[in-house]
Design a protein around this motif. Structure first.
Motif, PDB file in Angstrom:
ATOM      1  N   GLN A   1       0.827  -1.207   0.000  1.00 26.84           N
ATOM      2  CA  GLN A   1       0.000   0.000   0.000  1.00 26.84           C
ATOM      3  C   GLN A   1       0.863   1.259   0.000  1.00 26.84           C
ATOM      4  O   GLN A   1       0.519   2.259  -0.632  1.00 26.84           O
ATOM      5  N   ILE A   2       1.984   1.203   0.699  1.00 29.75           N
ATOM      6  CA  ILE A   2       2.900   2.349   0.705  1.00 29.75           C
ATOM      7  C   ILE A   2       3.440   2.600  -0.702  1.00 29.75           C
ATOM      8  O   ILE A   2       3.524   3.745  -1.161  1.00 29.75           O
ATOM      9  N   LYS A   3       3.794   1.520  -1.401  1.00 29.60           N
ATOM     10  CA  LYS A   3       4.283   1.664  -2.774  1.00 29.60           C
ATOM     11  C   LYS A   3       3.219   2.297  -3.671  1.00 29.60           C
ATOM     12  O   LYS A   3       3.515   3.184  -4.482  1.00 29.60           O
ATOM     13  N   ILE A   4       1.974   1.837  -3.523  1.00 33.66           N
ATOM     14  CA  ILE A   4       0.884   2.397  -4.342  1.00 33.66           C
ATOM     15  C   ILE A   4       0.723   3.886  -4.053  1.00 33.66           C
ATOM     16  O   ILE A   4       0.542   4.703  -4.967  1.00 33.66           O
ATOM     17  N   SER A   5       0.845   4.255  -2.790  1.00 28.93           N
ATOM     18  CA  SER A   5       0.729   5.669  -2.427  1.00 28.93           C
ATOM     19  C   SER A   5       1.869   6.482  -3.040  1.00 28.93           C
ATOM     20  O   SER A   5       1.651   7.605  -3.541  1.00 28.93           O
ATOM     21  N   LEU A   6       3.070   5.946  -3.009  1.00 27.09           N
ATOM     22  CA  LEU A   6       4.206   6.647  -3.619  1.00 27.09           C
ATOM     23  C   LEU A   6       4.000   6.829  -5.118  1.00 27.09           C
ATOM     24  O   LEU A   6       4.306   7.894  -5.682  1.00 27.09           O
ATOM     25  N   TRP A   7       3.475   5.810  -5.760  1.00 32.52           N
ATOM     26  CA  TRP A   7       3.235   5.910  -7.202  1.00 32.52           C
ATOM     27  C   TRP A   7       2.140   6.928  -7.504  1.00 32.52           C
ATOM     28  O   TRP A   7       2.244   7.690  -8.478  1.00 32.52           O
ATOM     29  N   ASN A   8       1.098   6.968  -6.676  1.00 34.58           N
ATOM     30  CA  ASN A   8       0.041   7.948  -6.916  1.00 34.58           C
ATOM     31  C   ASN A   8       0.563   9.373  -6.760  1.00 34.58           C
ATOM     32  O   ASN A   8       0.196  10.267  -7.524  1.00 34.58           O
ATOM     33  N   ASP A   9       1.441   9.565  -5.773  1.00 34.41           N
ATOM     34  CA  ASP A   9       2.048  10.895  -5.617  1.00 34.41           C
ATOM     35  C   ASP A   9       2.888  11.232  -6.844  1.00 34.41           C
ATOM     36  O   ASP A   9       2.901  12.386  -7.306  1.00 34.41           O
ATOM     37  N   HIS A  10       3.583  10.234  -7.342  1.00 33.00           N
ATOM     38  CA  HIS A  10       4.412  10.466  -8.536  1.00 33.00           C
ATOM     39  C   HIS A  10       3.538  10.794  -9.743  1.00 33.00           C
ATOM     40  O   HIS A  10       3.852  11.690 -10.529  1.00 33.00           O
ATOM     41  N   PHE A  11       2.433  10.075  -9.904  1.00 34.42           N
ATOM     42  CA  PHE A  11       1.524  10.353 -11.014  1.00 34.42           C
ATOM     43  C   PHE A  11       1.023  11.796 -10.949  1.00 34.42           C
ATOM     44  O   PHE A  11       0.919  12.482 -11.977  1.00 34.42           O
ATOM     45  N   ALA A  12       0.720  12.257  -9.749  1.00 31.16           N
ATOM     46  CA  ALA A  12       0.175  13.608  -9.601  1.00 31.16           C
ATOM     47  C   ALA A  12       1.178  14.665 -10.029  1.00 31.16           C
ATOM     48  O   ALA A  12       0.813  15.709 -10.575  1.00 31.16           O
ATOM     49  N   GLU A  13       2.460  14.406  -9.826  1.00 26.48           N
ATOM     50  CA  GLU A  13       3.487  15.410 -10.134  1.00 26.48           C
ATOM     51  C   GLU A  13       4.092  15.247 -11.525  1.00 26.48           C
ATOM     52  O   GLU A  13       4.420  16.235 -12.185  1.00 26.48           O
ATOM     53  N   TYR A  14       4.209  14.018 -11.991  1.00 21.82           N
ATOM     54  CA  TYR A  14       4.935  13.761 -13.240  1.00 21.82           C
ATOM     55  C   TYR A  14       4.043  13.290 -14.382  1.00 21.82           C
ATOM     56  O   TYR A  14       4.504  13.174 -15.508  1.00 21.82           O
ATOM     57  N   GLY A  15       2.771  12.993 -14.089  1.00 21.24           N
ATOM     58  CA  GLY A  15       1.882  12.501 -15.133  1.00 21.24           C
ATOM     59  C   GLY A  15       1.690  11.007 -15.031  1.00 21.24           C
ATOM     60  O   GLY A  15       2.557  10.287 -14.540  1.00 21.24           O
ATOM     61  N   ARG A  16       0.511  10.532 -15.506  1.00 20.27           N
ATOM     62  CA  ARG A  16       0.181   9.123 -15.338  1.00 20.27           C
ATOM     63  C   ARG A  16       0.014   8.391 -16.676  1.00 20.27           C
ATOM     64  O   ARG A  16      -0.297   7.211 -16.694  1.00 20.27           O
ATOM     65  N   THR A  17       0.179   9.062 -17.787  1.00 21.72           N
ATOM     66  CA  THR A  17       0.015   8.411 -19.082  1.00 21.72           C
ATOM     67  C   THR A  17       1.374   8.109 -19.693  1.00 21.72           C
ATOM     68  O   THR A  17       2.416   8.328 -19.080  1.00 21.72           O
TER      69      THR A  17
END
Length: 1144
Positions: free
Chosen positions: A476-492
């Motif tokens: 779950q911590i990893k998923i949270s880190l990835w979501n934060d990354h998506f918000a700043e760097y883009g998710r596509t």
């Protein structure tokens, strides 16, 4: 060539020029030092000056001057590289101008008239050289390149199809002696020319003969280029730009080897189809294009259009990042100058608009690229912004026209980021993470074979004890880190890719995001969205078909992760079958290769079925190029690169394991299966995470990390077997402490459960060490190493082919292995020469590595004739070519107009080492069908004229007292024939009289210029007479219905028969003259092989001729020297009419 008339001063010219011919108006001169075997010092100095300095001041060795009587002014009107060329110009002047000049009274009129005529000739020559001029204009210095073209053509006499790519002034080392000269790089050859102090040196090295190309140093120079062929090493140095020269040489060698030796790549790469279009500029563009595709891991069809320096606004760092923009047919990409800081991949399919913004001092030449997910990318400092934007908009319109897609926006479950929603009118509903393809009709297509709607892991979780809650919380911590990354760097797919995302990947992608991120990192998501319905169509077309690929797939289905529950059920097996069969149907060139099943199984665990298919396409066709084919060339190249990296990073280990082939045997599976087959699955998927983000670089650095971790044990190992056990045990004990599911049992270790405990290694720690210690390899360095080692791997396959062919042939012939090796090289070179200068033919005519070893190189009739002329001991003057054509027809059993090496060398072996009866049998077969045809090229043959009379013996040069008792000979031969017929060997068809005449003609031709020529002619005349009589006997017996045995009985009886009168009354003419086609009642004139052999054995001189020992070595030496000349001469003859027209 004719030149624009130009005045020259002869006051000091005689020190450099020697007059060869003179007339009233013209002077032909030769430059000192050229064409002088024992030139004096002055001539040698002039020749050396021309070779070393290569000045533009009339360096052509021959020239013609216009000399008007009574005038001190001379005009240069023509020059030539060879004596033949300048003599053609001289003859033209004598025939067309000399006799008309005497009518002019004014010397100025003479000069004007000659200059006018020369200008006309110059114009015609310029038209003929239009192609060369166009090539020269493409170079940086057209005049110098045009001059180099002329010198290259004159010095090496190649056909026009041998295009010069570039040239360099350099030094070639012969031992410790340097030879200064010029290096010419053409599309098929590396050539060197030097003329120094009266000594000429020419080297011609085909690119396909080069086994190693490397930069080295010797005692005298720190940096040289070493070229290694099968037998020699050559060092070149003293380049003005050694880096450029080596790069061009490496690219030319790579392109030529792939074109000529790698048939699979030849079919894929359109740049290799037209070698005549290759230029220095094209090679540089091609290298840049390959780097672009490898760096961003784009499809092979992508062609780089422009590279522009610019800066990109990076919101995460709140500044503009300097770098370069790469644009291609379907992509806009960006890479920062600082390696790894930031890269961006923008498929034009994702782009909504490209706009120019107002130019300001803070934002010079800005361009905004907007994408569907409500993101915008700001580029500044773009040169030629107008042209760039215009070309990008044109390609954007083309992409949207080819793949029309509407879009909408929705809110993600993970946050407030807007993500695209694609829909197309030709596909049913399909949801991909945040991407959803919606049919306007609003219903799903009903399919009889519906794919799995979800990845297999949630449906079939691994069995075993559940993981502790602490591991689930880490997930779950990893998923949270990835979501934060998506918000700043883009998710596509258009996200900013930085060092931060690499660290997240190295930690292991959460299982819930793994399949989605694999699609984004590999850009398979673009293929998925661009081809709606494509996979379903492939499945429908491919399932139910039976072929070799489907049989192999069925055999391997239950071997694919058998320990995982998903592949213990029909659902998982059926999905795997559909994906593999669909891909084999899509790409029959690859079809199915072992290890594809393991990779596809893992893809299906984390991605939906259609997504797994496009991930497989991305891996096989662009991320691991040339891995999955007949010879797995790509995997072998990367394995060879890996061995060099071991020597560079782990020298102690490399020194301990002198032969790294032991490591190669186990490391091949590392590359083919991405460690999936030799590492526990929950750990290996982390390796696949890194692979999809960083490409093959991740496998290289992880392999080095594994070897470093086991280096101490490996260095203490006693043999290769123990070393392999150490590696296997280490890999089997790599664990993933963060995996949320239970471990999947492995069945690939060499060890059973009762082995002593072994310390486990965490995959995250191993990957971190790999990045920290071995992550310095750039894509550019890896591509360079691949190019270097591809040469070695392809040549290694050529050596294997050679050894296997010779191993099969050696036991069946009497030629020595050394001679067979040289024959094989000549045979292969003959095949290659046709590939150099003849238009590319169908695949069957090119080198095909998928064929059996003995059939990979084959030659046609024309190529066989050239080799026959060079190597055959049966030289028949002008008749030799006809004999070669008949030999080819005889050896071409399957009538496909191609001949392999085994048949070629077996024929030569009979000619050189066969017994007399074997040689005569071969000659006999060459003069009956299928070797001899009705349309035989021998138009002067007696076949087209009445046959010789058999009414009297044709005995030449013998007195009556020496006449032979032909009756006794005939009786003895018939007894021998009875014995021969008892043999089990299949009897050859009998020879007609028209075929027999051709047989005799060949024998007469073979005896020409033999030391025993007169004796042989007399002997063959005697034998010919005897055989004609035998044929006459058979013809008469046939007409009376008697057999050869009855004929024998009559001959043994005391009463003379009509046949006996042929011998006892040689002067009496027969009543009926022979005809070309006798009536059926008359019978048919024939002789058999046994007749001919028995007759020839009666003459000792003929027996000596056919049994004398023959040495092939002199022929081999002559062939190696003259093979090129024979081919170029033939090519020149074919283009002779055009040459004459150009010189008119």
């Amino acid at each position: 060539m004719w030149l624009k008339p130009e005045e020259v001063l002869l006051k000091n010219a005689l020190k450099l020029w020697v007059t060869q011919k003179t007339s009233c108006y013209f002077v032909l001169q030769r430059r000192r030092g050229h064409g002088e075997g024992g030139a004096r010092l002055s001539g040698r100095l002039v020749g050396a000056l021309d070779a070393v300095l290569d000045s533009n001041a009339r360096v052509a060795p021959f020239r013609i001057l216009l000399q008007v009587p009574g005038s001190q002014v001379y005009s240069l009107i023509a020059c030539g590289a060879t004596l033949e060329e300048i003599n053609q110009h001289w003859d033209w002047l004598e025939q067309n101008l000399l006799h008309t000049l005497s009518v002019f009274d004014n010397k100025d009129d003479i000069a004007s008239f000659v200059k006018g005529k020369v200008k006309v000739g110059l114009l015609i020559a310029l038209i003929a050289e239009e192609t060369s001029s166009r090539l020269a204009e493409q170079e940086e210095e057209p005049e110098k390149f045009r001059e180099a073209l002329v010198k290259f053509a004159s010095r090496f006499n190649f056909p026009e199809a041998e295009k010069l790519v570039t040239y360099y002034s350099c030094c070639c080392w012969k031992g410790r002696v340097p030879r200064q000269g010029w290096l010419y790089l053409s599309i098929n050859h590396l050539c060197f020319y030097s003329f120094f102090l009266g000594k000429e040196l020419k080297l011609v090295i085909p690119w396909v003969d080069i086994q190693k190309l490397e930069r080295t140093s010797n005692v005298f120079l720190t940096d040289t280029i070493r070229i290694t062929t099968q037998n020699k090493e050559r060092d070149f140095s003293m380049f003005l730009d050694l880096d450029e020269a080596f790069r061009i040489m490496e690219q030319l060698a790579d392109v030529t080897l792939r074109r000529l030796l790698d048939n699979e790549v030849f079919e894929l790469d359109p740049d290799l189809q037209e070698p005549s279009q290759i230029s220095k500029r094209d090679l540089e563009a091609r290298a840049q294009n390959e780097f672009f595709r490898a760096f961003f891991r784009l499809p092979r069809k992508e062609k780089l259009r422009a590279v522009v320096d610019c800066a990109l606004w990076t919101p995460f760092s709140r500044c503009h990042t300097a770098g370069r923009m790469f644009t291609s047919d379907s992509y806009i990409c960006f890479a920062s100058r600082e390696d790894g800081r930031c890269t961006v991949v923008l498929p034009l399919r994702e782009v909504v608009s490209i706009e120019k913004m107002e130019d300001t001092s803070l934002l010079p030449n800005p361009v905004i690229v907007s994408i569907r997910s409500k993101m915008a990318f700001q580029f500044i400092e773009l040169r030629d912004r107008e042209g760039l934007v215009e070309s990008l908009l044109a390609r954007l319109r083309q992409v949207h026209a080819d793949h029309p897609v509407s879009y909408d926006t929705s809110t993600s479950d993970d946050g407030n980021m807007m993500t695209p929603v694609f829909y197309s009118s030709i596909c049913g509903d399909h949801k991909f993470g945040d991407l959803e393809m919606v049919s306007p009709q609003g219903h799903k297509e009903e399919k009889s074979l519906s794919p799995c709607p979800e990845p297999l892991t949630p449906v079939f979780p691994p069995s075993g004890s559940p993981r502790p809650d602490s591991r689930l919380s880490r997930e779950q911590i990893k998923i949270s880190l990835w979501n934060d990354h998506f918000a700043e760097y883009g998710r596509t797919v258009c996200m900013f890719r930085t060092e931060k995302i690499r660290k997240l990947v190295a930690m292991g992608i959460p299982e819930a995001l793994r399949g989605r991120l694999w699609l984004l990192f590999s850009d398979a998501v673009t293929d998925l969205a661009s081809h709606p319905g494509y996979y379903g169509k492939l499945v429908e077309e491919s399932l139910g078909r039976c072929c070799l690929a489907t049989e192999e797939i069925e055999r391997d289905l239950h071997r694919s992760l058998p320990e995982h529950p998903a592949f213990q059920s029909e659902t998982g097996i059926a999905a795997l079958r559909r994906v593999l069969t669909a891909y084999a149907h899509r790409n029959p060139r690859i079809g199915y290769c072992q290890s594809m099943n393991i990779l596809t199984s893992v893809l299906l665990l984390y991605a939906k079925e259609e997504e797994a298919f496009w991930l497989l396409v991305a891996v096989c066709e662009r991320m691991l190029p040339d891995y999955f084919n007949h010879r797995v060339i790509g995997a072998q190249v990367d394995q060879s690169v890996f061995e060099e990296l071991i020597k560079g990073h782990l020298p102690e280990l490399a020194e301990h394991m002198n032969d790294l082939s032991a490591l190669a045997s186990v490391s091949l599976s590392w590359f083919l299966t991405l460690f999936l087959s030799i590492m526990p699955l929950e750990s290996a998927v982390n390796v696949v995470d890194c692979f999809f983000y960083d490409g093959i670089k991740a496998i290289f650095q992880l392999g080095l990390a594994v070897l470093e971790a086991t280096a101490e044990e490996l260095c203490s190992s006693k043999d290769d077997g123990q070393a392999l056990m150490i590696l296997s045990r280490f890999l089997d004990h790599i664990k993933n402490e963060d995996s949320p599911g239970p471990p999947v049992s492995s069945h690939h270790a060499f060890f059973s459960d009762d082995q002593e405990p072994y310390a486990a290694t965490d995959i995250a720690d191993l990957i971190r060490d790999a990045y920290e210690k071995f992550g310095d390899q750039s894509v550019e360095q890896i591509e360079h190493l691949r190019c270097k080692h591809r040469i070695r791997v392809l040549q290694g396959h050529e050596d294997t082919t050679r050894q296997n062919v010779l191993r099969v042939v050696i036991p069946e012939v009497s030629l020595s292995p050394e001679d067979l090796e040289e024959l094989y090289d000549l045979f292969k070179r003959e095949h290659m020469l046709s590939c150099y200068w003849v238009q590319p033919g169908p695949v069957a005519l090119r080198h095909d590595p998928s064929r059996p070893y003995a059939e990979q190189y084959r030659i046609d009739a024309r190529q066989f004739t050239r080799l026959f002329l060079l190597l055959s001991p049966w030289t028949c003057g002008a008749h030799t070519e006809i004999l070669a054509e008949r030999t080819f027809r005889l050896l071409d059993d399957n009538m496909d107009q191609l001949l392999e090496f085994k048949a070629f060398v077996s024929c030569l072996d009979t000619m050189y080492n066969g017994e007399m009866n074997e040689k005569i049998k071969l000659l006999y077969r060459l003069h009956i069908p299928p070797a001899l045809t009705e349309n035989d090229r021998d138009s002067q043959s007696p076949l087209k004229s009445p046959l010789l009379s058999t009414s009297r013996p044709l005995v030449f040069g013998k007195s009556k007292g020496d006449a032979i008792d032909y009756q006794k000979q005939l009786k003895q031969m018939i007894r021998d024939l009875a014995k021969e017929k008892d043999k089990a060997e299949k009897e050859l068809p009998k020879m007609s009289q028209r075929e027999f005449i051709q047989f005799c003609k060949t024998l007469y031709s073979m005896f020409h210029e033999d030391p025993q020529e007169n004796d042989l002619y007399q002997a063959i005349a005697t034998v010919t007479t005897l055989l004609l009589q035998i044929g006459e006997v058979g013809q008469r017996s046939s007409s009376s219905g008697s057999s050869s045995q009855e004929c024998a009985e009559e001959l043994q009886g005391p009463a003379p028969s009509p046949e006996d009168s042929v011998f006892t009354e040689p002067g009496r003419p027969t009543q009926d003259a022979p005809r070309m086609f006798p009536d059926p009642a008359e019978g048919v004139w024939t002789v058999s092989l046994e007749h001919i052999l028995a007759s020839l054995l009666t003459e000792q001189s003929l027996v000596n001729f056919f049994e004398k020992p023959l040495d092939i070595k002199s022929k081999l030496e002559n062939a190696k020297v003259n093979q090129y000349g024979l081919n170029t001469l033939e090519m020149s003859r074919q283009s002779q009419p055009e040459l004459k027209l150009g010189n008119a």
